[in-house]
Design a protein around this motif. Sequence first.
Motif, PDB file in Angstrom:
ATOM      1  N   CYS A 133       3.414  -6.684   7.404  1.00  6.89           N
ATOM      2  CA  CYS A 133       3.005  -5.282   7.542  1.00  6.89           C
ATOM      3  C   CYS A 133       1.922  -4.932   6.525  1.00  6.89           C
ATOM      4  N   ILE A 134       2.111  -5.356   5.284  1.00  3.27           N
ATOM      5  CA  ILE A 134       1.143  -5.065   4.226  1.00  3.27           C
ATOM      6  C   ILE A 134      -0.186  -5.766   4.481  1.00  3.27           C
ATOM      7  N   SER A 135      -0.126  -6.975   5.039  1.00  3.32           N
ATOM      8  CA  SER A 135      -1.372  -7.681   5.352  1.00  3.32           C
ATOM      9  C   SER A 135      -2.169  -6.949   6.425  1.00  3.32           C
ATOM     10  N   LEU A 136      -1.443  -6.260   7.322  1.00  2.00           N
ATOM     11  CA  LEU A 136      -2.100  -5.499   8.388  1.00  2.00           C
ATOM     12  C   LEU A 136      -2.545  -4.122   7.914  1.00  2.00           C
ATOM     13  N   ARG A 137      -1.729  -3.515   7.054  1.00  2.00           N
ATOM     14  CA  ARG A 137      -2.020  -2.167   6.568  1.00  2.00           C
ATOM     15  C   ARG A 137      -1.817  -2.112   5.059  1.00  2.00           C
ATOM     16  N   PRO A 138      -2.790  -2.641   4.292  1.00  2.00           N
ATOM     17  CA  PRO A 138      -2.636  -2.638   2.830  1.00  2.00           C
ATOM     18  C   PRO A 138      -2.655  -1.240   2.220  1.00  2.00           C
ATOM     19  N   ASP A 139      -2.897  -0.224   3.050  1.00  2.00           N
ATOM     20  CA  ASP A 139      -2.915   1.155   2.562  1.00  2.00           C
ATOM     21  C   ASP A 139      -1.612   1.891   2.857  1.00  2.00           C
ATOM     22  N   LEU A 140      -0.596   1.163   3.314  1.00  2.00           N
ATOM     23  CA  LEU A 140       0.658   1.795   3.734  1.00  2.00           C
ATOM     24  C   LEU A 140       1.645   1.821   2.557  1.00  2.00           C
TER      25      LEU A 140
END
Length: 317
Positions: A133-140
């Motif tokens: 998830c973080i690799s896809l959305r590092p701004d989450l």
Amino acid sequence: KIFSLAVEDFDKGIDIVEQIEKNGSPSDKIILESNENYPRLLEWAGLGKHLRYDLNAASKLYEKCSELEPTNTEILVKRAGVHMDNGKLDEAVPLFETALALQPDATDALIHRSNLYMMKAQAEEAKADLERCISLRPDLTFAYLRLATLKMAIGDTGGADEALNSAEKLEPESSDVHSYRGELYFAKGDLPSATAEFKRAIELNSSNPNAYVNLALAVMNTPTDSQIPDFQEAVRLLEKAIEVDPQCHTAYVHLGQIQLSMATNLIDARKVVSLYDRGLESCRTKEESKEICQMRILAVSQVEAASILGLETLKAQ
């Protein structure tokens, strides 16, 4: 934004739909199901039921929405969430699998499935989903907070600290970030730093019930000059947590324990039983109900035993 009014409107919409399904003509039903807003009504009405923990009603509405939109991954995730809240973890698994088969990069599905894995004590699987998830959305920010929770659960305080640092860079003024940071300090035994973080979390969001509960726990574990923790302050904080969130289960649990230990007469002790009754009305899951029921039974047994023995306080027991 008034949640109760919105929910009321959605419920009225569903009442109209049910009347059409029951008494409407075939053409009325065709028009209804072809209306582009119909799936959204089902979704939002389902969400209203879900947030009020009317899980069976929420499940039926979400399922009907899924029938109309079988490739809608958000609905599949919501259906899985209902099963998780209902304790049916295995039934949630295929829904997540279907959602991620349809949309492998669905971060919402990954975050919620990681929570499912944590509930099933599958830490490595949960970690993999969160890192994906973080690799896809590092701004989450929320993904980093969930990762920090996982790291704390497995005893990796360094990893938890690293995840919180990432979250704080994204949202330095987030109440949740400071509350999680306080929990990490608390786990390390650094009560002054934990207290400071919980107070900052409350300053940033006075409606964050977890921050009040966490600060109360820090107060209960911090001796004063008299070497006795400030239990009155802990009570005030827990009552505030219930005020901002009447469904805050942990606040009822800790508040009841403190007040029962402080009860100087049977009238005060009976007030604890009444508190547990309020808590039972607000429980969201079977597990929450079971825990408060157990605590209520214990409190009632102590009060009844004292009454039978002719005691005016629980202190003599």
